[in-house]
Design a protein around this motif. Structure first.
Motif, PDB file in Angstrom:
ATOM      1  N   GLY A  86       0.928  -0.957   0.019  1.00  0.00           N
ATOM      2  CA  GLY A  86      -0.057  -0.064   0.059  1.00  0.00           C
ATOM      3  C   GLY A  86       0.805   1.297   0.013  1.00  0.00           C
ATOM      4  N   SER A  87       0.242   2.449   0.617  1.00  0.00           N
ATOM      5  CA  SER A  87       1.023   3.440   0.686  1.00  0.00           C
ATOM      6  C   SER A  87       1.421   3.895   2.050  1.00  0.00           C
ATOM      7  N   THR A 106      -1.472  -1.164   3.752  1.00  0.00           N
ATOM      8  CA  THR A 106      -2.547  -2.139   3.352  1.00  0.00           C
ATOM      9  C   THR A 106      -2.707  -2.764   4.806  1.00  0.00           C
ATOM     10  N   GLY A 143      -4.220  -0.125   8.915  1.00  0.00           N
ATOM     11  CA  GLY A 143      -2.888   0.185   7.997  1.00  0.00           C
ATOM     12  C   GLY A 143      -1.885   0.847   8.939  1.00  0.00           C
TER      13      GLY A 143
END
Length: 199
Positions: A86-87, A106, A143
């Motif tokens: 993810g970021s 994520t 996250g």
């Protein structure tokens, strides 16, 4: 910061941890001690496979420019898939030591022991610092994750700084000579260089 042309992927790499600490051996025979200092970082010697003259021309040109401008190269993961992280970004400014809080990844992503990551001092275009995951950590359902890394954090990363786990890079100066060998048949062979993190 210079990057290599598309498709210029090293076929061998020799990573080294540059350790600025040391072992203290007392002359009296007492217990030896480990002295840790900040600033440990990485250096990677890389070799590129045989290339055609036209393709090699661009690679050599960029490596020569990188001597003064610096080089950013993907760290070779040796086929290890580091998942879909993810970021992730840094969660909170001014962290220090060997733990860093992250957010935005994520949910339930597992950063396994031995994974590599690059922590930037801003967005993805700013200076990156290569680290290795010391112990597995799993992001929570929102996250958020705390990672234990090696070496210790080298700067107080700003809140929201970009973290790259999918394709980590080593970024720094090209150390020593950039060397290549001209073979017959318009090929360039044995193109090698060393990139060392500067801070």
């Amino acid at each position: 910061m210079i990057t290599l042309p598309e498709g210029a992927i090293p076929n061998s790499a020799q990573p080294t941890l540059l350790d600025f600490g040391g072992i203290i051996r007392p002359s009296t025979g007492a217990k030896i001690l480990r002295l840790d200092r900040g600033g440990n970082r990485y250096r990677v010697a890389m070799t590129l496979p045989i290339r055609s003259g036209e393709d090699a021309r661009r690679v050599v040109s960029r490596l020569l420019a990188a001597k003064s401008e610096g080089l950013k190269v993907e760290y070779p993961l040796q086929g290890v898939y580091q998942g879909t992280p993810g970021s992730f970004v840094v969660d909170g400014a001014g962290q220090s030591g060997n733990a860093i809080l992250l957010r935005g990844g994520t949910p339930h992503y597992a950063a396994k022991e031995g994974f590599w990551l690059t922590i930037h001092d801003g967005d993805a275009t700013t200076q990156g610092y290569l680290h290795n995951v010391k112990a597995q950590s799993i992001a929570d359902g929102s996250g958020y994750m705390e990672l234990i890394v090696t070496p210790n954090l080298r700067i107080p990363f700003p809140n929201g700084a970009h973290v790259e786990l999918a394709k980590p890079t080593i970024e720094g100066l090209v150390d020593g000579d950039v060397s290549w060998s001209l073979a017959i048949g318009e090929l360039v062979d044995s193109l090698s260089f060393v990139v060392e993190e500067a801070e």
